[in-house]
Design a protein around this motif. Sequence first.
Motif, PDB file in Angstrom:
ATOM      1  N   GLN A  85       0.822  -1.202   0.000  1.00  0.00           N
ATOM      2  CA  GLN A  85       0.000   0.000   0.000  1.00  0.00           C
ATOM      3  C   GLN A  85       0.861   1.258   0.000  1.00  0.00           C
ATOM      4  O   GLN A  85       1.814   1.380   0.772  1.00  0.00           O
ATOM      5  N   ASP A  86       0.515   2.202  -0.878  1.00  0.00           N
ATOM      6  CA  ASP A  86       1.148   3.513  -0.883  1.00  0.00           C
ATOM      7  C   ASP A  86       0.243   4.489  -0.144  1.00  0.00           C
ATOM      8  O   ASP A  86      -0.984   4.406  -0.212  1.00  0.00           O
ATOM      9  N   ILE A  87       0.848   5.438   0.555  1.00  0.00           N
ATOM     10  CA  ILE A  87       0.102   6.410   1.347  1.00  0.00           C
ATOM     11  C   ILE A  87       0.564   7.816   0.975  1.00  0.00           C
ATOM     12  O   ILE A  87       1.743   8.062   0.807  1.00  0.00           O
ATOM     13  N   ARG A  88      -0.359   8.727   0.849  1.00  0.00           N
ATOM     14  CA  ARG A  88      -0.045  10.129   0.573  1.00  0.00           C
ATOM     15  C   ARG A  88      -1.033  11.001   1.326  1.00  0.00           C
ATOM     16  O   ARG A  88      -2.082  10.532   1.793  1.00  0.00           O
ATOM     17  N   PRO A  89      -0.768  12.305   1.464  1.00  0.00           N
ATOM     18  CA  PRO A  89      -1.719  13.196   2.136  1.00  0.00           C
ATOM     19  C   PRO A  89      -3.029  13.289   1.362  1.00  0.00           C
ATOM     20  O   PRO A  89      -3.049  13.222   0.134  1.00  0.00           O
ATOM     21  N   MET A  90      -4.138  13.457   2.089  1.00  0.00           N
ATOM     22  CA  MET A  90      -5.428  13.693   1.474  1.00  0.00           C
ATOM     23  C   MET A  90      -5.538  15.166   1.061  1.00  0.00           C
ATOM     24  O   MET A  90      -5.119  16.051   1.801  1.00  0.00           O
ATOM     25  N   GLN A  91      -6.114  15.398  -0.104  1.00  0.00           N
ATOM     26  CA  GLN A  91      -6.308  16.758  -0.597  1.00  0.00           C
ATOM     27  C   GLN A  91      -7.796  17.107  -0.457  1.00  0.00           C
ATOM     28  O   GLN A  91      -8.640  16.526  -1.132  1.00  0.00           O
ATOM     29  N   VAL A  92      -8.113  18.039   0.446  1.00  0.00           N
ATOM     30  CA  VAL A  92      -9.495  18.408   0.741  1.00  0.00           C
ATOM     31  C   VAL A  92      -9.712  19.880   0.406  1.00  0.00           C
ATOM     32  O   VAL A  92      -8.924  20.739   0.812  1.00  0.00           O
ATOM     33  N   LEU A  93     -10.787  20.156  -0.313  1.00  0.00           N
ATOM     34  CA  LEU A  93     -11.173  21.510  -0.686  1.00  0.00           C
ATOM     35  C   LEU A  93     -12.390  21.918   0.133  1.00  0.00           C
ATOM     36  O   LEU A  93     -13.324  21.137   0.292  1.00  0.00           O
ATOM     37  N   ILE A  94     -12.377  23.127   0.673  1.00  0.00           N
ATOM     38  CA  ILE A  94     -13.516  23.657   1.429  1.00  0.00           C
ATOM     39  C   ILE A  94     -14.068  24.868   0.699  1.00  0.00           C
ATOM     40  O   ILE A  94     -13.361  25.864   0.503  1.00  0.00           O
ATOM     41  N   LEU A  95     -15.337  24.777   0.269  1.00  0.00           N
ATOM     42  CA  LEU A  95     -16.048  25.936  -0.270  1.00  0.00           C
ATOM     43  C   LEU A  95     -16.793  26.580   0.893  1.00  0.00           C
ATOM     44  O   LEU A  95     -17.785  26.041   1.381  1.00  0.00           O
ATOM     45  N   ASN A  96     -16.304  27.719   1.345  1.00  0.00           N
ATOM     46  CA  ASN A  96     -16.817  28.361   2.553  1.00  0.00           C
ATOM     47  C   ASN A  96     -17.829  29.435   2.174  1.00  0.00           C
ATOM     48  O   ASN A  96     -17.470  30.491   1.658  1.00  0.00           O
ATOM     49  N   LEU A  97     -19.107  29.175   2.448  1.00  0.00           N
ATOM     50  CA  LEU A  97     -20.180  30.100   2.118  1.00  0.00           C
ATOM     51  C   LEU A  97     -20.687  30.873   3.332  1.00  0.00           C
ATOM     52  O   LEU A  97     -21.569  31.721   3.197  1.00  0.00           O
ATOM     53  N   MET A  98     -20.132  30.593   4.500  1.00  0.00           N
ATOM     54  CA  MET A  98     -20.590  31.258   5.717  1.00  0.00           C
ATOM     55  C   MET A  98     -20.029  32.676   5.782  1.00  0.00           C
ATOM     56  O   MET A  98     -18.938  32.951   5.272  1.00  0.00           O
ATOM     57  N   PRO A  99     -20.758  33.618   6.410  1.00  0.00           N
ATOM     58  CA  PRO A  99     -20.299  35.015   6.466  1.00  0.00           C
ATOM     59  C   PRO A  99     -18.974  35.182   7.202  1.00  0.00           C
ATOM     60  O   PRO A  99     -18.059  35.841   6.704  1.00  0.00           O
ATOM     61  N   ASN A 100     -18.872  34.598   8.390  1.00  0.00           N
ATOM     62  CA  ASN A 100     -17.635  34.701   9.163  1.00  0.00           C
ATOM     63  C   ASN A 100     -16.704  33.574   8.745  1.00  0.00           C
ATOM     64  O   ASN A 100     -16.746  32.469   9.283  1.00  0.00           O
ATOM     65  N   LYS A 101     -15.883  33.840   7.734  1.00  0.00           N
ATOM     66  CA  LYS A 101     -15.039  32.799   7.154  1.00  0.00           C
ATOM     67  C   LYS A 101     -14.074  32.206   8.171  1.00  0.00           C
ATOM     68  O   LYS A 101     -13.885  30.983   8.231  1.00  0.00           O
ATOM     69  N   ILE A 102     -13.456  33.054   8.966  1.00  0.00           N
ATOM     70  CA  ILE A 102     -12.405  32.587   9.869  1.00  0.00           C
ATOM     71  C   ILE A 102     -12.974  31.643  10.918  1.00  0.00           C
ATOM     72  O   ILE A 102     -12.381  30.607  11.237  1.00  0.00           O
ATOM     73  N   GLU A 103     -14.149  31.968  11.464  1.00  0.00           N
ATOM     74  CA  GLU A 103     -14.771  31.098  12.458  1.00  0.00           C
ATOM     75  C   GLU A 103     -15.096  29.734  11.858  1.00  0.00           C
ATOM     76  O   GLU A 103     -14.825  28.689  12.463  1.00  0.00           O
ATOM     77  N   THR A 104     -15.664  29.726  10.658  1.00  0.00           N
ATOM     78  CA  THR A 104     -16.031  28.464  10.018  1.00  0.00           C
ATOM     79  C   THR A 104     -14.796  27.654   9.647  1.00  0.00           C
ATOM     80  O   THR A 104     -14.776  26.427   9.802  1.00  0.00           O
ATOM     81  N   GLU A 105     -13.757  28.327   9.146  1.00  0.00           N
ATOM     82  CA  GLU A 105     -12.491  27.629   8.864  1.00  0.00           C
ATOM     83  C   GLU A 105     -12.001  26.901  10.105  1.00  0.00           C
ATOM     84  O   GLU A 105     -11.622  25.727  10.057  1.00  0.00           O
ATOM     85  N   THR A 106     -11.992  27.620  11.204  1.00  0.00           N
ATOM     86  CA  THR A 106     -11.469  27.051  12.451  1.00  0.00           C
ATOM     87  C   THR A 106     -12.288  25.849  12.884  1.00  0.00           C
ATOM     88  O   THR A 106     -11.746  24.817  13.304  1.00  0.00           O
ATOM     89  N   GLN A 107     -13.618  25.948  12.783  1.00  0.00           N
ATOM     90  CA  GLN A 107     -14.484  24.845  13.178  1.00  0.00           C
ATOM     91  C   GLN A 107     -14.200  23.602  12.349  1.00  0.00           C
ATOM     92  O   GLN A 107     -14.070  22.490  12.885  1.00  0.00           O
ATOM     93  N   LEU A 108     -14.111  23.768  11.034  1.00  0.00           N
ATOM     94  CA  LEU A 108     -13.906  22.619  10.160  1.00  0.00           C
ATOM     95  C   LEU A 108     -12.498  22.049  10.284  1.00  0.00           C
ATOM     96  O   LEU A 108     -12.313  20.824  10.310  1.00  0.00           O
ATOM     97  N   LEU A 109     -11.510  22.911  10.365  1.00  0.00           N
ATOM     98  CA  LEU A 109     -10.128  22.422  10.478  1.00  0.00           C
ATOM     99  C   LEU A 109      -9.909  21.702  11.798  1.00  0.00           C
ATOM    100  O   LEU A 109      -9.126  20.751  11.865  1.00  0.00           O
ATOM    101  N   ARG A 110     -10.605  22.140  12.826  1.00  0.00           N
ATOM    102  CA  ARG A 110     -10.488  21.460  14.123  1.00  0.00           C
ATOM    103  C   ARG A 110     -10.927  20.003  13.997  1.00  0.00           C
ATOM    104  O   ARG A 110     -10.292  19.095  14.544  1.00  0.00           O
ATOM    105  N   MET A 111     -12.011  19.759  13.263  1.00  0.00           N
ATOM    106  CA  MET A 111     -12.498  18.388  13.103  1.00  0.00           C
ATOM    107  C   MET A 111     -11.641  17.603  12.110  1.00  0.00           C
ATOM    108  O   MET A 111     -11.392  16.415  12.306  1.00  0.00           O
TER     109      MET A 111
END
Length: 316
Positions: free
Chosen positions: A31-57
């Motif tokens: 098995q080969d392993i590499r980092p996962m590439q995840v894209l977040i389309l952030n539609l919430m008004p407070n971008k920084i708060e939502t970024e933090t919430q999602l990145l935390r999880m």
Amino acid sequence: MPVRIPDNLPAADTLTEENIFVMSETRAANQDIRPMQVLILNLMPNKIETETQLLRMLSNTPLQVNVDLMRIHDKESKHTPADHMNAFYRDFDDIRNRNYDGLIITGAPLGQLDFTDVSYWDKIRDIMDWSQQHCTSVLFLCWAAHAGFYHLYGLKRKLLETKRSGVYLHARSREHDPLLRGFDDEFYAPHSRYAEMSVEELEAHPDLRILAASEEVGAYLVISEDNRNLFVMGHPEYQKDTLAFEYHRDISAGLNPSLPVNYFKQDDPALEPIGRWHGHANLLISNWLNYYVYQLTPYNLKTEEIQGITPWETNP
């Protein structure tokens, strides 16, 4: 992560029937392993708060995850500094020729608008269409889930007379689906929305299956039969005080909101909220990343199109 076991171990058959992911020593050695590439389309008004919430999880997993942030347009944000947006966010044109392991589309404060009245609806449709060929799995949150049902499956939501706000009890609809691995039979999740989907229409659709629902607020987790699209009708990413912030904000705006259900201690908004969903929320994102992204995605993302893969034989 999978359990590595000796080749031909008898327990493998039983675990496989229960959709427990096991890997033989032979497969693990190659098995080969590499980092996962995840894209977040952030539609919430407070971008920084939502970024933090999602990145935390997203960080609550042994997988290495590389994250790109995408905005829906380059108009100035009222709640996020322009320097932040220009430094950290990409436009769709910058990434449309790339493939991603996972895409997360957040909710948006557009619950009372018809989809066709949303100023960027055409672009949202383009991104959803693009995601079906360029992302192994797409996670739709709240408003985005309703938008996805409408555009991809032709299902309409029902607008509510008052905002649905609070923390509600849910139950698993299926026992052995990989997404629900480790879930209790019942669990709590927060909701903050002005619309809901018909459970009957979701159950009747041949390309969708309900994984978890609430007697009070209907379907919560729905996944497509090809395992590409996961719809979450609530906000598992919310922090303990997010619903309180929304409630007091709406009070200040003169909107007369209902008190969030099952949220404040003694139902008193002057007291501290009770956070009772973070365990399930982290497990939900961890299971999604592991079973519906990491285990399914091709090793080489530089192919023209990511084909749909259906590896799980889920039991009702």
